[in-house]
Design a protein around this motif. Structure first.
Motif: not given
Length: 132
Positions: A17, A19, A21, A83, A85
């Motif tokens: 994973s 994330r 921004s 964001y 994710q």
């Protein structure tokens, strides 16, 4: 003109994973919290493609079929940050990821768009590499 700045890219193993921004590139009066925004990506040797979009309120979201169920787009309007994710990453997710804003002052609260031509402010991109 103030642009956008992405961060959070990097190298991740398949199944992992990350994330991403996105925020304004300079600390000015310019705010993007009132605009629909989106994420696009461009893999080596391929054209830029749509990934996900979100309305200015955050109430409306839309995803490309290739990422649906694995990626989540969201925004913090108070901090003026967008964001993405990303979970269950695959090697085919490897690409430079771009955020963009559609400066449509008349957009309703649930409006979003997947058309790159509708976006008029773009970031420089952040590289995501999915590899073991």
């Amino acid at each position: 003109q103030v642009g956008l700045l992405e961060s959070g890219g990097g190298l991740v193993q398949p199944g992992g994973s990350l994330r991403l921004s996105c925020e304004a590139s300079e600390r000015t009066w310019q705010t993007f919290r009132r605009y629909p925004m989106g994420w696009f990506r461009q893999a080596p040797g391929k054209e830029r493609e749509f990934v996900a979009a979100i309305s200015w309120s955050g109430e409306g979201t839309y995803y490309a079929n290739s990422v649906k169920g694995r990626f989540v787009i969201s925004r913090d309007r108070g901090k003026d940050i967008l964001y993405l994710q990303m979970s269950s990453l695959k090697p085919e997710d490897t690409a430079v990821y771009y955020c963009a804003a559609d400066r449509d002052e008349d957009a309703i609260s649930v409006y979003y768009t997947s058309r790159a031509s509708d976006y008029d402010v773009w970031g420089q991109g952040t590289l995501v590499t999915v590899s073991s």
